[in-house]
Design a protein around this motif. Structure first.
Motif, PDB file in Angstrom:
ATOM      1  N   TYR A 321       0.850  -1.178   0.000  1.00 24.21           N
ATOM      2  CA  TYR A 321       0.000   0.000   0.000  1.00 24.21           C
ATOM      3  C   TYR A 321       0.896   1.241   0.000  1.00 24.21           C
ATOM      4  O   TYR A 321       1.745   1.398   0.887  1.00 24.21           O
ATOM      5  N   ALA A 384      -4.464   3.447   5.028  1.00 22.25           N
ATOM      6  CA  ALA A 384      -3.595   2.327   4.650  1.00 22.25           C
ATOM      7  C   ALA A 384      -3.424   1.353   5.814  1.00 22.25           C
ATOM      8  O   ALA A 384      -3.415   0.131   5.618  1.00 22.25           O
ATOM      9  N   ILE A 394       3.399  -1.038   3.961  1.00 19.36           N
ATOM     10  CA  ILE A 394       2.954   0.336   3.703  1.00 19.36           C
ATOM     11  C   ILE A 394       4.185   1.150   3.337  1.00 19.36           C
ATOM     12  O   ILE A 394       5.155   1.210   4.106  1.00 19.36           O
TER      13      ILE A 394
END
Length: 411
Positions: A321, A384, A394
């Protein structure tokens, strides 16, 4: 004139607004530096320019010199959390009062000379260095080179890490133009260490005109990765089986090359012990591993491509992400492209600056099927975090300002 009783934060706020000049001329700046007696440092000076990797190269130079017992001043930019990060003396930041004192010094002699924010703080850094007995100064170029404030200083060795496309509104639209600007830090009969493999013709022309001694990668010095170790070959030394580094090997190698060209004693044991310890805030910094949280200041196509390779090395088991904020004057599509096939979801948001890409611009540029456009980096990061599982990653990147905002709410 600025009130000398201002705190550092008030000084900085006012410096951002003291003028809006867009035409840069170093003549007045150099004259002011001369008045402040800043042009005759006894220290050996490295000036570090290039599109990417300047900060990590400076950090490696600093660590190797400090571990060799030298007194070192470092000027770098931008800062991520606090302005005082920009100046270090022997590896330590100075207190706010010392910065305010140097600002007051400049203001007392500035009169009507118009200075940009960066010109003002560069003079301040030089004043701070002058107050200490230093063997070396390391100056990171802010933008370009030819008209950058750091270029009022004559360095002993210039370094250019690479030439990529960035800051095109200031430096030009192609590599030839950008190389011309960055070559402005060359000095007559002085060594310039070049880490760019494909050197533009304009750089060769400036070097010839200025009678600069170029020391080029893969011609005068070399490095090669060999599995879990790497080798460094230089006219003055050959080092084999060197340990892995936490910063790019290319930046470690160019720092080593410049050090060995300086002629100062650098013990091989110090090199081997030091190079694996250098890490720079916000440069592929892994904050967590469950899930992976990685922050990086990548903000142009070249640095985004390098970032994509580093992510591959991590071997994330799940999804990735991306939390991203970018400036509107950047090549946003060029930043996205190297990561397009490895990012599963994008969480984009505007930054806290008038230069930011807006929500509408982000919606128009990012992939439609897997992008969420939020109101802030903080909101994007929270979104996220809700989505990510422990095997995921992330990635926070897109600008120094993106990483700065991340650290502001993660501290």
């Amino acid at each position: 004139m600025i009130n000398n009783n201002y705190s550092l934060s008030k000084w900085l706020k006012n410096l951002e607004n003291i003028n809006k000049k867009t035409i840069f001329n170093l003549i007045e700046l150099k004259s002011l530096a001369k008045k402040l007696n800043l042009l005759n440092s006894k220290a050996f000076i490295f000036t570090v320019g290039g599109t990417n990797g300047k900060g990590t190269t400076c950090a490696m130079l600093e660590r190797l010199l400090l571990n060799s017992g030298y007194q070192v001043g470092l000027y770098t930019s931008p800062h991520l959390i606090n302005f005082v990060e920009r100046v270090r003396i022997n590896g330590t930041v100075l207190n706010e009062e010392e910065h305010v004192s140097s600002f007051q010094n400049i203001e007392s002699v500035r009169n009507n000379v118009s200075l940009t924010y960066f010109e003002f703080i560069t003079l301040s850094a030089l004043i701070l260095f002058k107050r200490y007995s230093l063997d070396f100064l390391i100056l990171e170029v802010g933008l370009g080179g030819r008209l950058d404030a750091t270029n009022i200083i004559d360095s002993n060795i210039s370094i250019i890490t690479n030439i990529g496309i960035d800051h095109t509104s200031f430096l030009g639209m192609d590599r030839e133009s950008i190389a011309f600007e960055k070559s402005g830090i060359f000095r007559k009969n002085k060594i310039s260490v070049i880490g760019e493999i494909d050197i533009p013709n304009s750089m060769h022309k400036i070097a010839k005109k200025k009678k600069t001694i170029l020391k080029k990668i893969n011609i005068d010095w070399f490095w090669e990765k060999k599995g879990d170790y790497w080798n460094f070959i230089h006219s003055n030394v050959q080092l084999y089986n060197l340990p892995k580094t936490q910063i790019p090997l290319s930046n470690t190698a160019i720092a080593l090359s410049a050090l060995y060209y300086s002629g100062f004693k650098i013990d091989e044991k110090v090199v081997r012990k030091s190079i694996s310890t250098v890490q720079v805030l916000g440069r592929f910094q892994i904050i967590s591993t469950i899930p992976y949280i990685i922050v990086d200041v990548a903000h142009n196509p070249d640095s985004a491509f390098y970032l994509s390779k580093k992510i591959d090395e991590v071997n994330v088991k799940g999804k990735i992400y991306a939390v991203i904020g970018v400036l509107k004057d950047k090549d946003i599509l060029g930043i996205i492209e190297p990561l397009r096939n490895i990012i599963h979801y994008w969480f984009a948001a505007p930054l806290k600056t008038i230069r930011t890409a807006t929500k509408d611009q982000l919606k128009n540029i990012f992939p439609k099927n897997n992008t969420f456009v939020l109101n802030s980096i903080h909101e994007a990061y929270k979104k996220a975090c809700i989505s990510a599982k422990k095997e995921d990653a992330i990635l926070v990147f897109g600008s120094f300002l993106t990483v700065s905002e991340f650290f502001s709410f993660k501290r």
